[in-house]
Design a protein around this motif. Structure first.
Motif, mmCIF file in Angstrom:
data_model
loop_
_atom_site.group_PDB
_atom_site.id
_atom_site.type_symbol
_atom_site.label_atom_id
_atom_site.label_comp_id
_atom_site.label_asym_id
_atom_site.label_seq_id
_atom_site.Cartn_x
_atom_site.Cartn_y
_atom_site.Cartn_z
ATOM 1 N N ARG A 221 0.830 -1.207 0.000
ATOM 2 C CA ARG A 221 0.000 0.000 0.000
ATOM 3 C C ARG A 221 0.861 1.252 0.000
ATOM 4 O O ARG A 221 1.749 1.418 0.827
ATOM 5 C CB ARG A 221 -0.927 -0.002 1.219
ATOM 6 C CG ARG A 221 -2.003 1.091 1.162
ATOM 7 C CD ARG A 221 -2.871 1.057 2.407
ATOM 8 N NE ARG A 221 -2.093 1.425 3.577
ATOM 9 C CZ ARG A 221 -2.334 0.966 4.803
ATOM 10 N NH1 ARG A 221 -3.322 0.126 5.021
ATOM 11 N NH2 ARG A 221 -1.580 1.336 5.827
ATOM 12 N N LEU A 222 0.578 2.113 -0.959
ATOM 13 C CA LEU A 222 1.230 3.416 -1.005
ATOM 14 C C LEU A 222 0.417 4.472 -0.273
ATOM 15 O O LEU A 222 0.971 5.395 0.330
ATOM 16 C CB LEU A 222 1.406 3.859 -2.467
ATOM 17 C CG LEU A 222 2.367 3.057 -3.343
ATOM 18 C CD1 LEU A 222 2.340 3.598 -4.767
ATOM 19 C CD2 LEU A 222 3.779 3.114 -2.782
ATOM 20 N N GLN A 223 -0.908 4.336 -0.332
ATOM 21 C CA GLN A 223 -1.752 5.414 0.169
ATOM 22 C C GLN A 223 -3.163 4.910 0.450
ATOM 23 O O GLN A 223 -3.738 4.170 -0.341
ATOM 24 C CB GLN A 223 -1.801 6.529 -0.892
ATOM 25 C CG GLN A 223 -2.670 7.713 -0.577
ATOM 26 C CD GLN A 223 -2.790 8.643 -1.774
ATOM 27 O OE1 GLN A 223 -2.006 8.570 -2.723
ATOM 28 N NE2 GLN A 223 -3.777 9.515 -1.765
ATOM 29 N N THR A 224 -3.700 5.300 1.587
ATOM 30 C CA THR A 224 -5.126 5.126 1.844
ATOM 31 C C THR A 224 -5.801 6.425 1.441
ATOM 32 O O THR A 224 -5.469 7.496 1.945
ATOM 33 C CB THR A 224 -5.399 4.837 3.326
ATOM 34 O OG1 THR A 224 -4.721 3.628 3.690
ATOM 35 C CG2 THR A 224 -6.890 4.656 3.585
ATOM 36 N N MET A 225 -6.737 6.332 0.520
ATOM 37 C CA MET A 225 -7.327 7.542 -0.058
ATOM 38 C C MET A 225 -8.578 7.975 0.695
ATOM 39 O O MET A 225 -9.222 7.167 1.378
ATOM 40 C CB MET A 225 -7.667 7.286 -1.534
ATOM 41 C CG MET A 225 -6.421 7.046 -2.356
ATOM 42 S SD MET A 225 -6.770 6.455 -4.013
ATOM 43 C CE MET A 225 -5.209 6.853 -4.816
ATOM 44 N N ARG A 226 -8.901 9.254 0.556
ATOM 45 C CA ARG A 226 -10.094 9.777 1.232
ATOM 46 C C ARG A 226 -11.348 9.101 0.732
ATOM 47 O O ARG A 226 -12.269 8.835 1.481
ATOM 48 C CB ARG A 226 -10.196 11.293 1.037
ATOM 49 C CG ARG A 226 -9.167 12.089 1.823
ATOM 50 C CD ARG A 226 -9.462 13.575 1.751
ATOM 51 N NE ARG A 226 -9.427 14.064 0.381
ATOM 52 C CZ ARG A 226 -10.317 14.903 -0.141
ATOM 53 N NH1 ARG A 226 -11.343 15.313 0.583
ATOM 54 N NH2 ARG A 226 -10.191 15.326 -1.386
ATOM 55 N N TYR A 227 -11.382 8.795 -0.563
ATOM 56 C CA TYR A 227 -12.501 8.067 -1.139
ATOM 57 C C TYR A 227 -12.124 7.591 -2.538
ATOM 58 O O TYR A 227 -11.038 7.882 -3.033
ATOM 59 C CB TYR A 227 -13.781 8.911 -1.176
ATOM 60 C CG TYR A 227 -13.662 10.246 -1.893
ATOM 61 C CD1 TYR A 227 -13.770 10.333 -3.270
ATOM 62 C CD2 TYR A 227 -13.467 11.423 -1.166
ATOM 63 C CE1 TYR A 227 -13.678 11.551 -3.931
ATOM 64 C CE2 TYR A 227 -13.369 12.652 -1.814
ATOM 65 C CZ TYR A 227 -13.483 12.702 -3.202
ATOM 66 O OH TYR A 227 -13.383 13.904 -3.842
ATOM 67 N N GLY A 228 -13.021 6.838 -3.166
ATOM 68 C CA GLY A 228 -12.755 6.296 -4.493
ATOM 69 C C GLY A 228 -13.242 7.205 -5.597
ATOM 70 O O GLY A 228 -13.082 8.427 -5.535
ATOM 71 N N GLU A 229 -13.887 6.625 -6.603
ATOM 72 C CA GLU A 229 -14.407 7.448 -7.689
ATOM 73 C C GLU A 229 -15.441 8.442 -7.175
ATOM 74 O O GLU A 229 -15.590 9.537 -7.704
ATOM 75 C CB GLU A 229 -15.032 6.563 -8.772
ATOM 76 C CG GLU A 229 -14.012 5.863 -9.655
ATOM 77 C CD GLU A 229 -14.655 5.080 -10.769
ATOM 78 O OE1 GLU A 229 -14.483 5.464 -11.942
ATOM 79 O OE2 GLU A 229 -15.335 4.070 -10.476
ATOM 80 N N ASN A 230 -16.160 8.046 -6.130
ATOM 81 C CA ASN A 230 -17.179 8.897 -5.510
ATOM 82 C C ASN A 230 -16.981 8.911 -4.001
ATOM 83 O O ASN A 230 -16.401 7.980 -3.430
ATOM 84 C CB ASN A 230 -18.579 8.377 -5.854
ATOM 85 C CG ASN A 230 -18.828 8.367 -7.355
ATOM 86 O OD1 ASN A 230 -18.932 9.408 -7.971
ATOM 87 N ND2 ASN A 230 -18.905 7.170 -7.949
ATOM 88 N N PRO A 231 -17.464 9.950 -3.316
ATOM 89 C CA PRO A 231 -17.219 10.086 -1.878
ATOM 90 C C PRO A 231 -17.742 8.935 -1.022
ATOM 91 O O PRO A 231 -17.255 8.722 0.090
ATOM 92 C CB PRO A 231 -17.919 11.398 -1.523
ATOM 93 C CG PRO A 231 -17.898 12.185 -2.791
ATOM 94 C CD PRO A 231 -18.084 11.173 -3.878
ATOM 95 N N HIS A 232 -18.737 8.186 -1.507
ATOM 96 C CA HIS A 232 -19.272 7.096 -0.685
ATOM 97 C C HIS A 232 -18.494 5.796 -0.867
ATOM 98 O O HIS A 232 -18.827 4.782 -0.251
ATOM 99 C CB HIS A 232 -20.756 6.855 -1.016
ATOM 100 C CG HIS A 232 -21.005 6.447 -2.434
ATOM 101 N ND1 HIS A 232 -21.142 7.367 -3.458
ATOM 102 C CD2 HIS A 232 -21.126 5.231 -3.011
ATOM 103 C CE1 HIS A 232 -21.345 6.723 -4.592
ATOM 104 N NE2 HIS A 232 -21.346 5.426 -4.360
ATOM 105 N N GLN A 233 -17.425 5.806 -1.694
ATOM 106 C CA GLN A 233 -16.626 4.617 -1.925
ATOM 107 C C GLN A 233 -15.266 4.740 -1.242
ATOM 108 O O GLN A 233 -14.645 5.796 -1.265
ATOM 109 C CB GLN A 233 -16.410 4.402 -3.430
ATOM 110 C CG GLN A 233 -17.679 4.102 -4.211
ATOM 111 C CD GLN A 233 -17.438 4.095 -5.712
ATOM 112 O OE1 GLN A 233 -17.538 5.127 -6.367
ATOM 113 N NE2 GLN A 233 -17.111 2.924 -6.251
ATOM 114 N N THR A 234 -14.816 3.645 -0.620
ATOM 115 C CA THR A 234 -13.478 3.623 -0.024
ATOM 116 C C THR A 234 -12.464 3.271 -1.106
ATOM 117 O O THR A 234 -12.792 2.672 -2.133
ATOM 118 C CB THR A 234 -13.395 2.590 1.104
ATOM 119 O OG1 THR A 234 -13.702 1.287 0.575
ATOM 120 C CG2 THR A 234 -14.382 2.928 2.216
ATOM 121 N N ALA A 235 -11.204 3.635 -0.871
ATOM 122 C CA ALA A 235 -10.175 3.376 -1.882
ATOM 123 C C ALA A 235 -8.792 3.395 -1.270
ATOM 124 O O ALA A 235 -8.559 4.014 -0.218
ATOM 125 C CB ALA A 235 -10.264 4.423 -2.999
ATOM 126 N N ALA A 236 -7.874 2.713 -1.914
ATOM 127 C CA ALA A 236 -6.456 2.731 -1.550
ATOM 128 C C ALA A 236 -5.641 2.537 -2.816
ATOM 129 O O ALA A 236 -6.141 2.044 -3.830
ATOM 130 C CB ALA A 236 -6.145 1.637 -0.531
#
Length: 537
Positions: A221-236
């Motif tokens: 993992r390089l980064q845990t993101m605030r969200y994915g394509e949309n704010p209701h999606q999680t992403a990394a």
């Protein structure tokens, strides 16, 4: 299948008595060894790790003294021994295990720090087959897995960050909690899984097995993101072992963290700009929502950027700018005139950072080099319950590959425009149609359900771009039109002719090819078949 034994529950708190350390990368070793010794923890080690600890004046016991068995076979056999794994796997509170420890004079081991032989680094550096094989760790993964399985009693560390957590816990409370040991165990299993994945992937490549029966992917993992394509999606964001310059390996010099969409768009921009050799021409690609909206080459970066921007300045707002040469101050000053999310280049001049400093949210990335568009490798796409894998599209069309199918032959300029347009079309979402002239895109139509509509959109973009420049004629006038797949009917081609294109490049291969060729002849167009389709879904 083994059943769960009726053992007492693991303690929430464990005070360590003994630690086993074996490292390839000895960063932080001496400081950690001193801290463990100060905390009253006995240290056991092997080979170069033991020598380094001893040289620092910290008491350390050799594994050979523990096992009463010497290292052999060039160190291949040293820790694969009951006195090591018994000390790692024993349930301290289980009477049967406690008796076995006593009967066989096995000392429990409470902390393990192992970082594994540098297999990934060896293959990344282009190590020979024999060197790679010798850097496959056997004892290390075995000890890590033993420790992780018995996390109820053992704190297992696979990197310095894990050791720092353990040392902080010992400093604060004198020991480790079950919650910490569980967390470290999960990390340990992930590390050995990724390590084994690197080995199996490399071995399959040595055998030219492009579709092994079992596919494993190891990533960090390089980064845990605030969200994915949309704010209701999680992403990394994760980095795989692929040694390819790009967004995953770039240095970020300034700006906010990259978002999920930033990463996807930046990757698309880098891969396209790498199609243009920086030794022969400066190139700029502007990407919006994974599609290029402006692509141009020029004598220098500032002219390439200006020409790319003119293709579609509306879409360029909030886009990604990728450059194939070292970014200079004049080009940077031009770029900051338009709101831009990310700028990426192989290198940047020192004073570029000063220019971008006023735009604190703008992300500035440096890749060090460009990816090789002709290099192989795989790309992945997830589907429900599975993965699609395919080789990277390394197709490249040269003048010799073109089959002219119309009565009119192309001029040398039209050939260059066709090749440029087809290169860009390879990086546009299907259905894709690209107008290009004089080393820049004139209009791009992307992602439509039929090719005629893509052509209409490209035509509209070319007309609007001309109006923005105060020109009477569409930028598509006299251009080459590229379609990344065949025109199934003459309608799309006739739309291109109506927009002002004089040359068309497409793969060919439709059952209606004869009708399309006849339409091109009637319209006075020249048309080349490539014989290669470059879909991008």
């Amino acid at each position: 299948m083994p059943t769960a034994p009726d053992f007492p529950p693991a303690p929430d708190f464990s005070k360590p008595v003994r630690a086993l350390i074996s490292l390839s990368d000895k960063t932080g070793l001496i400081e950690a060894a001193k801290a463990l010794h100060t905390a009253g923890v006995e240290i056991i080690s092997t080979g170069g790790t033991r020598a380094a600890i001893s040289a620092a004046g910290v008491p350390v016991k050799d594994v050979a003294d523990l096992t009463q068995f010497p290292e052999m076979m060039d160190g291949r056999v040293k820790t694969l021994h009951p006195k090591v794994h018994g000390g790692l796997l024993a349930y301290r509170d289980a009477p049967e295990h406690a008796k076995a420890l006593t009967d066989h004079d096995i000392a429990p081991i409470d902390i393990v720090w192992i970082d594994l032989y540098p297999f990934e680094a060896t293959i990344a550096a282009g190590g020979a087959f024999e060197a790679a094989i010798e850097n496959i760790d056997i004892g290390g993964p075995a000890m890590i897995r033993s420790s992780a399985k018995n996390h109820g009693y053992v704190a297992v560390c696979v990197d310095k960050a894990g050791v720092d957590q353990v040392l902080a816990a010992i400093s604060e409370t004198g020991g480790t909690t079950l919650a910490l040991r569980k967390s470290l165990a999960a990390k340990a299993f992930a590390r050995t899984a990724a390590y084994d994945s690197a080995v199996s992937t490399w071995f399959a490549a040595q055998l030219n097995d492009t579709a092994p029966e079992r596919l494993t992917i190891g990533a960090s993992r390089l980064q845990t993101m605030r969200y994915g394509e949309n704010p209701h999606q999680t992403a990394a964001f994760y980095k795989t072992g692929e040694n390819r310059p790009g967004v995953a390996t770039a240095r970020q010099l300034q700006g906010k963290e990259l978002s999920y969409n930033n990463v996807a768009d930046t990757d698309a921009a880098i891969e396209l700009v790498a199609e243009f050799d920086p030794a022969t021409q400066a190139a700029c690609v502007i990407v919006k929502h994974a599609n290029p909206c402006g692509v141009a080459v020029g004598e220098d970066l500032i002219s390439a950027y200006q020409r790319a921007l003119e293709c579609d300045p509306v879409s360029a707002f909030g886009g990604i700018v990728a450059l194939n040469r070292r970014l200079d101050r004049k080009t940077a000053e031009k770029i900051v005139e338009v709101f831009t999310e990310v700028v990426v280049a192989p290198e940047v001049d020192d004073d570029v950072i000063e220019v971008f400093a006023a735009k604190k949210n703008l992300r500035l990335l440096v890749t060090g080099s460009l990816p090789d568009p002709l290099a192989g490798g795989n790309v992945f796409r997830s589907v429900a319950g599975g993965l699609l894998i395919q080789s990277r599209d390394t197709a490249r069309i040269t003048p010799a590959d073109l089959k002219i199918v119309t009565k009119r032959q192309p001029t040398p300029t039209e050939i260059q425009d066709m090749l440029f347009a087809f290169t860009v079309a390879k990086h546009v979402k299907s259905n894709a149609v690209v107008f290009a002239k004089d080393g820049r895109t004139a209009g791009i139509g992307a992602g439509q359900m039929n090719r005629r509509d893509s052509t209409r959109i490209a035509s509209l973009r070319a007309k609007e771009a001309a109006e923005g420049l105060g020109l009477a004629d569409s930028l598509a006038k006299g251009s080459a039109c590229a379609s990344e797949a065949f025109f199934p009917f003459p309608d799309g081609l006739l739309e291109a002719a109506a927009a002002g294109a004089t040359a068309v490049i497409q793969p060919g291969g439709s059952i209606k090819d004869a009708d399309v060729i006849a339409a091109a002849d009637e319209a006075g167009l020249t048309m080349a078949f490539t014989g290669i389709r470059v879909f991008r879904h």
